[in-house]
Design an enzyme around this catalytic site. Structure first.
Site, short mmCIF file in Angstrom:
data_model
loop_
_atom_site.label_atom_id
_atom_site.label_comp_id
_atom_site.label_asym_id
_atom_site.label_seq_id
_atom_site.Cartn_x
_atom_site.Cartn_y
_atom_site.Cartn_z
N SER A 47 0.31 114.59 -76.02
CA SER A 47 1.35 115.41 -75.93
C SER A 47 3.00 114.63 -74.82
O SER A 47 3.40 113.71 -75.47
CB SER A 47 1.56 116.77 -74.87
OG SER A 47 2.81 117.99 -75.33
N ASP A 85 -0.90 121.27 -85.82
CA ASP A 85 0.31 121.03 -84.42
C ASP A 85 1.25 121.00 -85.40
O ASP A 85 1.80 119.41 -85.88
CB ASP A 85 -0.03 120.20 -83.34
CG ASP A 85 0.66 120.19 -82.27
OD1 ASP A 85 1.93 121.36 -81.83
OD2 ASP A 85 1.14 118.93 -82.08
N HIS A 104 -3.14 121.25 -81.13
CA HIS A 104 -2.55 120.13 -79.76
C HIS A 104 -3.33 119.73 -79.67
O HIS A 104 -2.84 118.45 -79.26
CB HIS A 104 -1.72 121.06 -79.21
CG HIS A 104 -0.41 120.10 -77.85
ND1 HIS A 104 0.76 119.51 -79.10
CD2 HIS A 104 -0.31 119.55 -77.51
CE1 HIS A 104 1.73 118.82 -77.74
NE2 HIS A 104 1.00 119.39 -77.14
#
Length: 459
Positions: free
Chosen positions: A182, A379, A436
């Protein structure tokens, strides 16, 4: 959990937990730094999650105002020869306990946060693992001042690593890998590039206070790396992904129509690196592209689920706020938040979310550090289309060879579990049916990927 939008898209903010409790004094072991009189390592030896491996947890104390929490697990096999992998979660402001408890670490929460379990697919099968909460104010870490940009974060992270190596020097003899996900797609390129540059400065120095860090590779999962490209592909993921159209045609047109203004602002940020320009770009693009995805009613991190569905479960936070547990891992009485607001605000308000980490990745590749970019394809926020194109646009010594390759099936256990392309320097992997946090959704495939990468096998 609530979703909070401020500049760089989504951050998960968890409030609550028990109040600070009265502690017995923690019986720390302390190793004083010989390089810095005010630096030391305070730690205990937990036996949680996997009691069959050596563990260290506690604080890397860098002066009176910087205290980074760490939790280290030796590899389950041949730890003296296995690599050392440091793991960072993103946010900005998110604790690396997310990775430890939800993804690739040996810990799992059961019974709605009342029982500690074991993750059979832990990456400690093949590597010594170091989970660090950074920067200040994240997870169990504390101190002032807060870091406002990745440059400050890189300096502090480097100091923390050097302190860890000084306390536990045998791990300096094995290859070092830096992995995360991320917003760590912003941290990792700059932190690793800073390590490389410091290594270069140490070459030929007699009796240096610091020693070279044997960095071999970086791995970025569903990373936020190049906003100019990744905002461009937001509409592609929302409107024409392998999971079908996720928003209405009207919203698709809005997303596409708003991108030129977004791109112009990001380009201004890239050109000037001015705080005002970068904040303006982040705000506009988030509000006029990513916020539109809310109309789908779907989860930003996993488009197969509804927006209100909390998955992975967050019951581990209850464990991490238990006073007895905190004492067992050497934590002073703290209210644990998996993603804290103050460090999030500090980074976001400096415009970090609109800056480009691609040049730092190219520098790593040019200096012989391998790069793995892996992306769960369900994601939306850091989607695989944008990450794939980001790798396509990297310019480094070897990019022409990379660009000659094409996506091909990634086969594991006689099944196609994704797609990949790569060379001995740069590899991109699309992971099927993963959101994710790839190791949570596809734990066996992620473990196989990690093994293949760190031991330089063929995918």
């Amino acid at each position: 959990m609530k979703l909070k939008f401020f500049f760089v898209a989504v951050a998960c903010i968890v409030h609550g937990g028990n109040a600070a409790s009265t502690y017995e004094p923690i019986d720390y072991k302390v190793i004083q730094s010989s390089n810095h009189p005010n630096y030391s390592v305070r730690f205990v030896n937990p036996s949680l999650c996997d009691p069959n491996v050596t563990q260290y947890s506690g604080y890397l104390d860098m002066g009176p105002n910087n205290h980074y929490f760490f939790w280290f697990f030796e590899s389950k096999s041949n730890p003296d020869a296995r690599p050392l992998t440091a793991w960072l979660n993103g946010g900005p402001g998110c604790s690396s306990m997310i990775g430890l408890w939800q993804e690739n670490g040996p810990c799992r929460s059961h019974g709605d946060g009342t029982e500690i379990g074991y993750n059979a697919n832990t990456w400690t099968h093949f590597s010594n693992m170091l989970f660090i909460d950074q920067p200040n104010g994240v997870g169990y870490s504390y101190g002032d001042p807060l870091q406002f940009n990745v440059g400050q974060g890189a300096t502090q992270f480097y100091e923390a690593l050097q302190l860890f190596y000084e306390a536990f020097p045998k791990y300096r003899e094995v290859p070092f890998h830096l992995f995360g996900e991320s917003f760590a797609g912003r941290y990792i390129p700059h932190y690793a590039d800073y390590i490389v540059k410091q290594n270069q400065l140490l070459q030929g120095v007699v009796n240096p206070r610091r020693k070279e860090i044997p960095i071999d590779s970086v791995g970025i999962g569903n990373g936020w790396i190049n906003p100019l490209i990744q905002f461009k592909h937001a509409a592609g993921m929302a409107c024409d992904s392998s999971y079908g159209p996720l928003v209405s045609s009207d919203v698709c047109e809005q997303m596409k129509g708003n991108y030129p203004a977004c791109a112009k602002l990001i380009e201004r940020c890239y050109e000037t690196d001015e705080q005002y320009a970068c904040v303006a770009a982040d705000r506009y693009c988030t509000e006029n592209i990513d916020l539109l995805f809310q109309t789908s009613g779907l989860n930003y991190y996993d488009v197969r689920k509804g927006s209100r569905e909390i998955d992975p479960p967050e019951d581990y936070v209850r464990i991490l706020n238990n006073p007895e547990f905190q004492q067992a891992i050497g934590v002073e009485s703290l209210n644990f938040e998996q993603c804290a607001e103050r460090p999030y605000d500090a980074m976001s308000r400096s415009g970090e979310g609109a800056r480009d980490s691609s040049p730092a990745l190219a520098s790593l590749l040019n200096n012989g550090v391998r790069v793995l970019n892996y992306v769960g394809d369900a994601d939306y926020l850091c989607n695989w289309y944008g990450n794939y194109e980001t790798m396509e646009q990297l310019r480094f010594n070897g990019s022409s060879e990379y660009n000659k390759q094409s996506l091909k099936p990634w086969i594991y256990r006689d099944r196609e579990v994704g797609q990949m392309k790569g060379t001995d320097r740069l590899t991109f992997i699309r992971v099927y049916n993963a959101g994710h946090e790839v190791p949570y959704y596809q734990p066996q495939n992620a473990l196989a990927m990690f093994y293949t990468w760190i031991f330089k096998k063929e995918f």
